[in-house]
Design a protein around this motif. Structure first.
Motif, PDB file in Angstrom:
ATOM      1  N   SER A  85      42.304  59.904  -5.858  1.00 25.85           N
ATOM      2  CA  SER A  85      43.135  60.401  -6.958  1.00 25.85           C
ATOM      3  C   SER A  85      42.586  59.857  -8.278  1.00 25.85           C
ATOM      4  O   SER A  85      41.968  58.800  -8.330  1.00 25.85           O
ATOM      5  CB  SER A  85      44.603  60.042  -6.750  1.00 25.85           C
ATOM      6  OG  SER A  85      44.772  58.654  -6.787  1.00 25.85           O
ATOM      7  N   CYS A 104      40.831  56.256  -8.014  1.00 22.71           N
ATOM      8  CA  CYS A 104      41.097  55.452  -6.825  1.00 22.71           C
ATOM      9  C   CYS A 104      39.993  55.790  -5.822  1.00 22.71           C
ATOM     10  O   CYS A 104      39.863  56.943  -5.412  1.00 22.71           O
ATOM     11  CB  CYS A 104      42.456  55.775  -6.237  1.00 22.71           C
ATOM     12  SG  CYS A 104      42.708  54.962  -4.656  1.00 22.71           S
ATOM     13  N   CYS A 106      48.245  54.184  -3.227  1.00 22.97           N
ATOM     14  CA  CYS A 106      47.556  53.269  -2.320  1.00 22.97           C
ATOM     15  C   CYS A 106      47.863  51.789  -2.563  1.00 22.97           C
ATOM     16  O   CYS A 106      47.466  50.950  -1.757  1.00 22.97           O
ATOM     17  CB  CYS A 106      46.047  53.423  -2.435  1.00 22.97           C
ATOM     18  SG  CYS A 106      45.450  55.060  -2.051  1.00 22.97           S
ATOM     19  N   CYS A 144      46.541  52.348  -8.176  1.00 24.33           N
ATOM     20  CA  CYS A 144      46.819  53.673  -7.643  1.00 24.33           C
ATOM     21  C   CYS A 144      48.240  53.670  -7.098  1.00 24.33           C
ATOM     22  O   CYS A 144      48.600  52.827  -6.283  1.00 24.33           O
ATOM     23  CB  CYS A 144      45.835  54.026  -6.542  1.00 24.33           C
ATOM     24  SG  CYS A 144      46.259  55.553  -5.710  1.00 24.33           S
ATOM     25  N   CYS A 165      41.691  57.009  -2.137  1.00 14.61           N
ATOM     26  CA  CYS A 165      42.300  58.315  -1.859  1.00 14.61           C
ATOM     27  C   CYS A 165      41.771  59.385  -2.799  1.00 14.61           C
ATOM     28  O   CYS A 165      42.205  60.529  -2.735  1.00 14.61           O
ATOM     29  CB  CYS A 165      43.819  58.244  -1.965  1.00 14.61           C
ATOM     30  SG  CYS A 165      44.419  58.107  -3.663  1.00 14.61           S
TER      31      CYS A 165
HETATM   32 ZN   LIG Z   1      44.661  55.854  -4.041  1.00 15.63          ZN
END
Ligand SMILES: [Zn+2]
Ligand SMILES: [Zn+2]
Length: 666
Positions: A406, A401, A386, A383, A404
């Motif tokens: 995403s 991810c 992150c 990610c 987070c």
């Molecule tokens: Zn992430």
């Protein structure tokens, strides 16, 4: 001051500031009619807010000419009763949270928005049916019931410590029956995942009194109605998750917390309270008993038993004579694995399925595979926000991810060397499901994880189909481990028990033990003996052997001894400051300045250190850990430091939080 005495209103306002706000009374409103806990509409910066009246003061830090006038009082009676206000004050003080944020947790959204409290809440909670009769208790259950009953109208913490299937719920039900006979109300707190229709059904079948539920799955209207039903005394039993601990009652007689060790009782953001600990304080304020039930009590609770603070009620037998499951360790170092499954496990599954039983596989990782790696150069999909690996989701053909949220489309080529040799490494529930569908094509598989149950009601649908025997193979994450009763499951397999052994988190072993026994508890209820198979690379780990060949008690004693040796909770108290910012040095500087304000030799301070997950959602993360053997010393230091916080200049570039008694420090 030459004018007669003035009175200013002290209000708790939903803002992140740790103080009350002073206002002049609404025009023409007699201050003597005000009672703490009433809602007051006020001008606040450019808008209007609703604050809670906390009390009157004759002195304000704000010059009189700068004080604003409140607009109106919304209530004729307090919406928050005095005992709940006391609880809020205590919680705001103990967790060092803004009082306005605490109160926002307590009130349903409709009331925070100004809706009136005079509605009839009766029609939503009528009943139809005849109650079930209580079961006959065994000697231990009976002793537990008597102990709980004997402490009525007194504060006492009873720990109902009993293996899965030992009949804890029956003890709760009979203790509750006694409270209802005295015309009092009962609060039952359960973990997030534990509040299933089956749980509620069991209560509804036993008691012909109005019962309401409070959890994240209800609408704001339902929450408002349930809250009022409890406050007016219409509802006699409230079953809820974490935040239900703040529900108002007319006369609360007993609090029950089921699965007290469960992590979901701790709020992990905003107002970071622990519902179990708040509930204990509430029982203390209300002079009532509280029951903490678990098959695997938390080490904090066991420590309190050893210290003589909590009463220990043990249920050692499985009710109805059901036997404990038999454990078998599969050392996967010596076995070849196909998609994470060993041959002995597949064979055992086949036997159980052919006998007409259900089989449950447990793996605490959703998605298809936790790593996508390039065979040619070793690159792994990460990610970008992150710095953590992304999980491959087969069904969605994408990378997620889990930190987070995403997502992006599945990459076909290595982003480093452009090779096509991308490999999915490791297993998630999706991959196990797919593998099982080839091994056992004649059986129906149900997968239970956050992905498969996202749609509202889908979890209940799957559970019902499992109960009806429509699925024979169940694969799931810890959502499957909690509280569900599947009488036809005779084999439970833990696909990978190893995460607890090499985690940096000192609580990982405790959690592994709790989860393992909880999962194992799904096997072999009623007449059918159960078997539990555990795949691990640590088959000779002494704690694993102790857990399986002895019991949770000796296992937890060993861990407690280790914690004592290492000066870790529950022998010391922790508080954790977290800070995050777009630039690492902002967060580090902030915590360093905070640390510079701390002058207390008894408190050990570690950091500022980069957090174990250094970046999340694009923000750099840093933390500062405080440890102290004396809780009051730590509390005093925190109070002083937060006072100084106002003068640290970088704080606007930093998002920070304080976690008192954190359950996750990594
Ligand atoms: Zn992430
Ligand atoms: Zn590559």
């Amino acid at each position: 001051m030459n004018s007669p005495k003035k009175h200013y209103l002290q209000l708790a306002v939903p803002t992140p500031l740790r103080r009350y706000f002073d206002y002049l009374p609404p025009a023409g409103f007699p201050v003597e009619n005000l009672q703490a806990g009433m809602r007051i509409r006020i001008p606040f910066q450019q808008r209007e807010l609703i604050g809670i009246f906390m009390g009157l003061t004759e002195k304000s830090d704000v010059p009189t000419h700068k004080l604003k006038q409140a607009i109106e009082c919304l209530d004729q009676k307090p919406v928050i009763s005095s005992d709940i206000l006391d609880l809020c004050r205590w919680a705001a003080d103990y967790y060092h949270s803004p009082i306005g944020e605490v109160i926002a947790t307590v009130l349903p959204a409709w009331l925070r928005q100004g809706k009136s409290t005079d509605i009839s809440s009766k029609k939503s909670i009528t009943r139809q049916d005849t109650p079930t009769t209580p079961l006959v208790l065994n000697a231990e259950q009976h002793a537990a019931l008597l102990a709980i009953e004997s402490s009525h109208h007194h504060f006492k913490v009873h720990v109902l410590d009993g293996v899965t299937g030992s009949g804890k719920t029956e003890v709760y039900l009979q203790a509750i029956a006694k409270v209802l006979e005295r015309d009092e109300q009962v609060m039952v707190l359960v973990p997030e995942i534990g509040l299933t229709p089956q749980t509620v059904q069991r209560f509804r079948e036993r008691f012909s009194v109005p019962i309401v539920c409070l959890h994240s799955g209800i609408t704001e209207k339902q929450r408002y109605q349930a809250w009022l039903a409890a406050k007016t005394g219409t509802a006699r039993i409230v079953i809820g998750t974490r935040s239900a601990v703040f529900t108002p009652f007319v006369k609360l007689g007993l609090i029950v917390i089921d699965e007290e060790h469960d992590l979901s009782f701790k709020q992990q953001d905003g107002f970071r309270y622990h519902a179990r600990d708040v509930a204990i304080m509430r029982a203390h304020f209300n002079h009532i008993p509280i029951v903490l039930g678990s098959a695997t009590p938390s080490l904090e609770t066991l420590h309190n038993i050893h210290q003589g603070r909590f009463d220990h009620l043990e249920l050692r037998e499985r009710a109805g004579g059901a036997e404990l499951p038999q454990f078998q360790i599969l050392d996967v170092r010596n076995l070849s694995l196909e998609d994470g499954l060993s041959v002995p496990l597949i064979n055992e599954m086949r036997q159980h399925l052919e006998s007409g039983n259900q089989v449950m596989l447990f793996l605490n990782r959703r998605g298809f595979a936790p790593v996508m790696m390039c065979d040619a150069c070793g690159w792994m999909a990460q990610c970008k926000r992150c710095d953590m690996r992304m999980t491959y989701h087969y069904g969605a053909a994408s990378l997620h991810c889990h930190h987070c949220d995403s997502q992006k489309n599945l990459v076909k080529r290595c982003e480093n060397c452009s090779a096509h040799d991308l490999q999915a490494i490791g297993q998630g529930t999706e991959r196990i499901e797919k593998a099982l569908s080839t091994y056992f094509s004649h059986y129906s598989i149900a997968r239970i994880d956050r992905d498969s149950t996202r749609r509202k009601g889908s979890m209940d649908d799957i559970l019902t189909r499992i109960q009806n025997g429509e699925h024979q193979i169940l694969i799931g994450t810890q959502m499957l481990a909690k509280g569900h009763h599947f009488p036809d499951v005779t084999l439970v397999a833990i696909v990978n028990a190893d995460s607890g052994f090499f985690s940096a988190d000192f609580r990982a072993l405790e959690r592994m033990g709790q989860l393992l026994l909880q999962v194992a508890g799904r096997a072999g209820r009623k007449e059918k003996p159960g078997k539990v198979m555990i795949q691990t690379r640590h088959s000779d780990h002494p704690l694993l052997l102790q857990l399986l060949h002895e019991n949770y008690r000796t296992f937890s004693h060993t861990i407690l001894a280790e914690r004592k040796q290492a000066s870790l909770p529950p022998y010391v108290f922790f508080a954790l400051f977290r800070a995050e910012a777009h630039q690492l040095e902002y967060a580090t500087d902030f915590l360093q300045q905070l640390k510079n304000q701390m002058h207390e030799k008894k408190v050990q301070i570690t950091g500022p250190l980069v957090a174990p997950m250094p970046r999340r959602a694009g923000k750099h993360r840093v933390q500062l850990l405080l440890q102290c053997k004396e809780r009051p010393v730590l509390q005093r230091l925190l109070k002083n430091v937060l006072h100084h916080l106002e003068v640290i200049p970088v704080k606007h570039r930093v998002r920070w939080s304080l976690d008192v008694d954190p359950l996750e420090i990594f």
